[in-house]
Design a protein around this motif. Structure first.
Motif, mmCIF file in Angstrom:
data_model
loop_
_atom_site.group_PDB
_atom_site.id
_atom_site.type_symbol
_atom_site.label_atom_id
_atom_site.label_comp_id
_atom_site.label_asym_id
_atom_site.label_seq_id
_atom_site.Cartn_x
_atom_site.Cartn_y
_atom_site.Cartn_z
ATOM 1 N N PRO A 58 0.801 -1.236 0.000
ATOM 2 C CA PRO A 58 0.000 0.000 0.000
ATOM 3 C C PRO A 58 0.829 1.279 0.000
ATOM 4 N N GLU A 59 1.932 1.288 0.780
ATOM 5 C CA GLU A 59 2.740 2.520 0.835
ATOM 6 C C GLU A 59 3.334 2.840 -0.528
ATOM 7 N N VAL A 60 3.815 1.792 -1.214
ATOM 8 C CA VAL A 60 4.427 2.008 -2.529
ATOM 9 C C VAL A 60 3.363 2.410 -3.544
ATOM 10 N N THR A 61 2.198 1.744 -3.490
ATOM 11 C CA THR A 61 1.093 2.111 -4.380
ATOM 12 C C THR A 61 0.715 3.575 -4.176
ATOM 13 N N GLN A 62 0.634 3.999 -2.911
ATOM 14 C CA GLN A 62 0.280 5.388 -2.604
ATOM 15 C C GLN A 62 1.324 6.349 -3.164
ATOM 16 N N CYS A 63 2.601 6.012 -2.980
ATOM 17 C CA CYS A 63 3.682 6.882 -3.484
ATOM 18 C C CYS A 63 3.665 6.972 -5.006
ATOM 19 N N MET A 64 3.270 5.869 -5.655
ATOM 20 C CA MET A 64 3.261 5.849 -7.129
ATOM 21 C C MET A 64 2.341 6.915 -7.697
ATOM 22 N N LYS A 65 1.295 7.276 -6.948
ATOM 23 C CA LYS A 65 0.358 8.295 -7.422
ATOM 24 C C LYS A 65 1.049 9.641 -7.624
ATOM 25 N N TYR A 66 2.185 9.847 -6.931
ATOM 26 C CA TYR A 66 2.854 11.152 -6.936
ATOM 27 C C TYR A 66 4.230 11.102 -7.588
ATOM 28 N N MET A 67 4.612 9.956 -8.154
ATOM 29 C CA MET A 67 5.931 9.833 -8.778
ATOM 30 C C MET A 67 5.892 10.310 -10.224
ATOM 31 N N ALA A 90 -2.467 -2.909 -3.806
ATOM 32 C CA ALA A 90 -3.398 -2.658 -2.702
ATOM 33 C C ALA A 90 -3.675 -1.155 -2.704
ATOM 34 N N LEU A 91 -4.895 -0.799 -3.094
ATOM 35 C CA LEU A 91 -5.220 0.586 -3.424
ATOM 36 C C LEU A 91 -6.110 1.231 -2.374
ATOM 37 N N ASN A 92 -5.783 2.479 -2.047
ATOM 38 C CA ASN A 92 -6.545 3.236 -1.064
ATOM 39 C C ASN A 92 -7.137 4.483 -1.718
ATOM 40 N N ASP A 93 -8.229 4.992 -1.154
ATOM 41 C CA ASP A 93 -8.830 6.218 -1.691
ATOM 42 C C ASP A 93 -8.168 7.478 -1.142
ATOM 43 N N ASN A 94 -7.075 7.304 -0.414
ATOM 44 C CA ASN A 94 -6.345 8.433 0.171
ATOM 45 C C ASN A 94 -5.842 9.376 -0.928
ATOM 46 N N GLU A 95 -6.056 10.666 -0.743
ATOM 47 C CA GLU A 95 -5.627 11.637 -1.758
ATOM 48 C C GLU A 95 -4.420 12.448 -1.328
ATOM 49 N N THR A 96 -3.694 11.968 -0.301
ATOM 50 C CA THR A 96 -2.465 12.645 0.117
ATOM 51 C C THR A 96 -1.311 11.644 0.060
ATOM 52 N N ALA A 97 -0.097 12.138 0.216
ATOM 53 C CA ALA A 97 1.081 11.267 0.173
ATOM 54 C C ALA A 97 1.295 10.544 1.506
ATOM 55 N N PRO A 129 -10.050 6.399 -8.001
ATOM 56 C CA PRO A 129 -8.638 6.190 -7.644
ATOM 57 C C PRO A 129 -7.957 5.096 -8.477
ATOM 58 N N SER A 130 -8.708 4.040 -8.806
ATOM 59 C CA SER A 130 -8.097 2.959 -9.581
ATOM 60 C C SER A 130 -7.778 3.411 -11.003
ATOM 61 N N MET A 131 -8.691 4.168 -11.628
ATOM 62 C CA MET A 131 -8.431 4.652 -12.988
ATOM 63 C C MET A 131 -7.294 5.682 -13.002
ATOM 64 N N GLU A 132 -7.208 6.470 -11.945
ATOM 65 C CA GLU A 132 -6.104 7.440 -11.845
ATOM 66 C C GLU A 132 -4.762 6.716 -11.739
ATOM 67 N N LEU A 133 -4.724 5.640 -10.949
ATOM 68 C CA LEU A 133 -3.478 4.888 -10.814
ATOM 69 C C LEU A 133 -3.104 4.219 -12.141
ATOM 70 N N ILE A 134 -4.086 3.659 -12.827
ATOM 71 C CA ILE A 134 -3.825 3.023 -14.125
ATOM 72 C C ILE A 134 -3.193 4.021 -15.088
ATOM 73 N N SER A 135 -3.787 5.214 -15.182
ATOM 74 C CA SER A 135 -3.252 6.204 -16.127
ATOM 75 C C SER A 135 -1.836 6.619 -15.739
ATOM 76 N N LYS A 136 -1.529 6.504 -14.444
ATOM 77 C CA LYS A 136 -0.200 6.881 -13.957
ATOM 78 C C LYS A 136 0.861 5.826 -14.318
ATOM 79 N N VAL A 137 0.500 4.548 -14.216
ATOM 80 C CA VAL A 137 1.535 3.492 -14.321
ATOM 81 C C VAL A 137 1.558 2.757 -15.661
#
Length: 212
Positions: A58-67, A90-97, A129-137
């Motif tokens: 989860p921590e790495v997934t969360q960080c990926m949103k901002y990399m 493992a994805l969270n709806d958290n919108e902060t780092a 959040p899942s679609m945002e992560l997909i577009s990121k990675v």
């Protein structure tokens, strides 16, 4: 050192404190630490000989949103992600780092099926959040054409078991792809599996040398 909340178990990159372990004892929402521990267990013990799967904590997934792309590329190269058929986020709806958020869901890239499968135990509340992560990675993973596929899955019976559902679904899918090499056709998870998982996790932590 936090004497009021001592460490229960250090396991690879995961560190569980006594307060984390207590979350498994009752009707509590599971935090990043518990999910990270279980993903470390799957990576280093249960599936250590399976080169087709990669579990992103989860921590790495969360960080990926901002990399940026160069940072993502480094992480994926370090973990041979280009060679992995199935990647679990493992994805969270958290919108902060920072750690936090209110809901967990599971996103799985299946290279053989050119799809990102999303399993959400609470309707489709984590679709954005899942679609945002997909577009990121997806570019860094070389799967620009992969489709987003929200999947029907067992729904949680309360407001706090999303993390347990993610843990159970991760193992359920990993076992399935180990056998069939696709996600299509995956049977629904049984509620019995979810209901027994907290006590199983407690036993696992103790078996690995953790303190209760």
């Amino acid at each position: 050192m936090n004497k009021s909340d001592p460490i229960s178990l250090s396991f690879h990159d995961a560190c569980l404190r006594m307060s984390d372990v207590q979350l498994l004892r009752g009707p509590q929402w599971l935090n990043d630490q518990i999910l990270s521990f279980y993903y470390e267990y799957l990576s280093h013990i249960k599936y250590k000989n399976n080169d087709d799967v990669y579990f992103v904590t989860p921590e790495v997934t969360q960080c990926m949103k901002y990399m940026d792309d160069s940072e993502l590329k480094i992480i994926f190269e370090e973990n041979n992600a280009a060679l992995k058929s199935f990647i679990f986020f493992a994805l969270n709806d958290n919108e902060t780092a920072e750690a936090g958020g209110t809901h967990w869901s599971l996103l799985v890239l299946s290279r053989p099926e050119k799809s990102f499968f999303h399993f959400d135990s609470y309707g489709n509340s984590n679709s954005i959040p899942s679609m945002e992560l997909i577009s990121k990675v997806k570019d860094s993973l070389g799967v620009r054409q992969a489709k987003f596929r929200p999947m029907r899955c067992l729904q949680q019976a309360n407001g706090y078991d999303c993390g347990i559902h993610v843990i159970c679904m991760t193992e359920h899918i990993a076992d399935y792809v180990n056998r069939y090499e696709v996600i299509e056709g995956l049977p629904l998870l049984h509620m019995d599996t979810v209901l027994s998982k907290r006590s199983e996790l407690l036993k696992l932590i103790i078996s690995l040398g953790g303190r209760e």
